[in-house]
Design an enzyme around this catalytic site. Structure first.
Site, PDB file in Angstrom:
ATOM      1  N   GLY A  46       0.896  -1.378   0.077  1.00  0.00           N
ATOM      2  CA  GLY A  46       0.033   0.085  -0.008  1.00  0.00           C
ATOM      3  C   GLY A  46       0.744   1.397  -0.067  1.00  0.00           C
ATOM      4  O   GLY A  46       0.216   2.167  -0.582  1.00  0.00           O
ATOM      5  N   ASP A 106      -5.271   2.624  10.539  1.00  0.00           N
ATOM      6  CA  ASP A 106      -6.818   2.285  10.781  1.00  0.00           C
ATOM      7  C   ASP A 106      -6.732   2.005  12.360  1.00  0.00           C
ATOM      8  O   ASP A 106      -6.714   2.903  13.223  1.00  0.00           O
ATOM      9  CB  ASP A 106      -7.156   0.980   9.968  1.00  0.00           C
ATOM     10  N   ASP A 162      -5.937  -0.708  -1.811  1.00  0.00           N
ATOM     11  CA  ASP A 162      -6.512  -1.665  -2.587  1.00  0.00           C
ATOM     12  C   ASP A 162      -7.766  -1.893  -2.138  1.00  0.00           C
ATOM     13  O   ASP A 162      -8.198  -1.821  -1.056  1.00  0.00           O
ATOM     14  CB  ASP A 162      -5.738  -3.059  -2.700  1.00  0.00           C
TER      15      ASP A 162
HETATM   16  P1  IMP Z   1      -4.506  -1.405  11.188  1.00  0.00           P
HETATM   17  O1  IMP Z   1      -3.624  -2.593  11.429  1.00  0.00           O
HETATM   18  O2  IMP Z   1      -5.806  -1.492  11.187  1.00  0.00           O
HETATM   19  O3  IMP Z   1      -4.151   0.123  11.388  1.00  0.00           O
HETATM   20  O4  IMP Z   1      -4.735  -1.527   9.410  1.00  0.00           O
HETATM   21  C1  IMP Z   1      -3.706  -1.191   8.493  1.00  0.00           C
HETATM   22  C2  IMP Z   1      -3.914  -1.721   7.135  1.00  0.00           C
HETATM   23  O5  IMP Z   1      -5.045  -2.000   6.747  1.00  0.00           O
HETATM   24  C3  IMP Z   1      -3.494  -0.660   6.076  1.00  0.00           C
HETATM   25  O6  IMP Z   1      -1.884  -0.864   6.082  1.00  0.00           O
HETATM   26  C4  IMP Z   1      -4.115  -1.090   4.825  1.00  0.00           C
HETATM   27  O7  IMP Z   1      -3.488  -2.212   4.323  1.00  0.00           O
HETATM   28  C5  IMP Z   1      -5.412  -1.545   5.374  1.00  0.00           C
HETATM   29  N1  IMP Z   1      -6.655  -0.674   5.450  1.00  0.00           N
HETATM   30  C6  IMP Z   1      -6.997  -0.012   6.420  1.00  0.00           C
HETATM   31  N2  IMP Z   1      -8.180   0.846   6.098  1.00  0.00           N
HETATM   32  C7  IMP Z   1      -8.232   0.686   4.497  1.00  0.00           C
HETATM   33  C8  IMP Z   1      -9.072   1.216   3.821  1.00  0.00           C
HETATM   34  O8  IMP Z   1      -9.893   1.896   3.819  1.00  0.00           O
HETATM   35  N3  IMP Z   1      -8.548   0.851   2.342  1.00  0.00           N
HETATM   36  C9  IMP Z   1      -7.833  -0.133   2.062  1.00  0.00           C
HETATM   37  N4  IMP Z   1      -6.999  -0.613   3.070  1.00  0.00           N
HETATM   38  C10 IMP Z   1      -7.164  -0.358   4.252  1.00  0.00           C
HETATM   39 MG    MG Z   2      -3.645  -3.371   2.540  1.00  0.00          MG
END
Ligand code: IMP
Ligand code: MG
Length: 185
Positions: A46, A106, A162
């Site tokens: 990403g 996220d 993605d």
């Molecule tokens: P976290 O561990 O919950 O912070 O997730 C982060 C990862 O989730 C990012 O590196 C993205 O690959 C994916 N992600 C989170 N939100 C989105 C979104 O809205 N669109 C696409 N990928 C997302």
């Molecule tokens: Mg991803």
């Protein structure tokens, strides 16, 4: 794969707005890291679009590195925070100034695990530069030094992000209208 026009809710961040903000971040990093041994560590896949545009605006000498992680998901669009390193760094970052370059934070679990992992390599400094921040969704604290845009809790795609591995190439960030999105059969 469905044509994205069929599920694009709205364009959240235009190509112009992205490029303008990324240029500002590049200038800021160039000022802050003057004279330091900067290494940008990009998390695949990403962060790739963001890294390649950002580095064009960094005017001081720096190196780039890549890491890949896989999270044990609880579905296509959520992470549990159990992160496994699937591609490790190729160089020693000990004593160097590392910026982790991410597409989006996220829950914060992915980046928190990567920070923990990287700190065992003893960089001189370590910080996070993320293009997008969905701060409402944060479950664990992540120190974010550079942030492109704070965005609401919507599923977004394009510009590196993605939707089921497609459409990372789009030059803008769009919101997925999940009612109109059909998962591949
Ligand atoms: P976290 O561990 O919950 O912070 O997730 C982060 C990862 O989730 C990012 O590196 C993205 O690959 C994916 N992600 C989170 N939100 C989105 C979104 O809205 N669109 C696409 N990928 C997302
Ligand atoms: Mg991803």
């Amino acid at each position: 794969m469905q044509d994205y026009h069929d599920f694009l809710g709205e364009i959240l961040i235009t190509e112009d707005a992205l490029q303008k903000r990324i240029a500002e971040l590049g200038e800021e990093i160039s000022r802050d890291y003057q004279g330091l041994d900067l290494v940008l560590v990009c998390i695949l896949r990403g962060g790739v679009m963001f890294l390649t545009d950002l580095m064009r605006h960094i005017t001081i000498p720096h190196a780039i590195e890549f890491m890949a992680v896989s999270s044990y998901g609880i579905g296509n669009r959520q992470t549990t925070g159990q992160v496994r390193i699937t591609l490790d760094l190729n160089t020693d970052v000990s004593g160097r100034d590392v910026i982790l370059v991410e597409d989006i934070i996220d829950s914060g679990r992915t980046i928190a695990s990567v920070l923990e992992f990287l700190s065992t390599r003893h960089p001189k400094s370590l910080c996070v530069c993320t293009l997008l921040d969905k701060s409402e969704r944060r479950e664990v604290y992540v120190p974010v030094r550079y942030c492109g845009f704070s965005i609401p809790d919507r599923f977004v795609f394009g510009y590196g992000l993605d939707i089921d591995e497609y459409y990372r190439n789009l030059p803008f960030v769009g919101v997925v209208d999940l009612d109109r999105y059909k998962l591949n059969p």
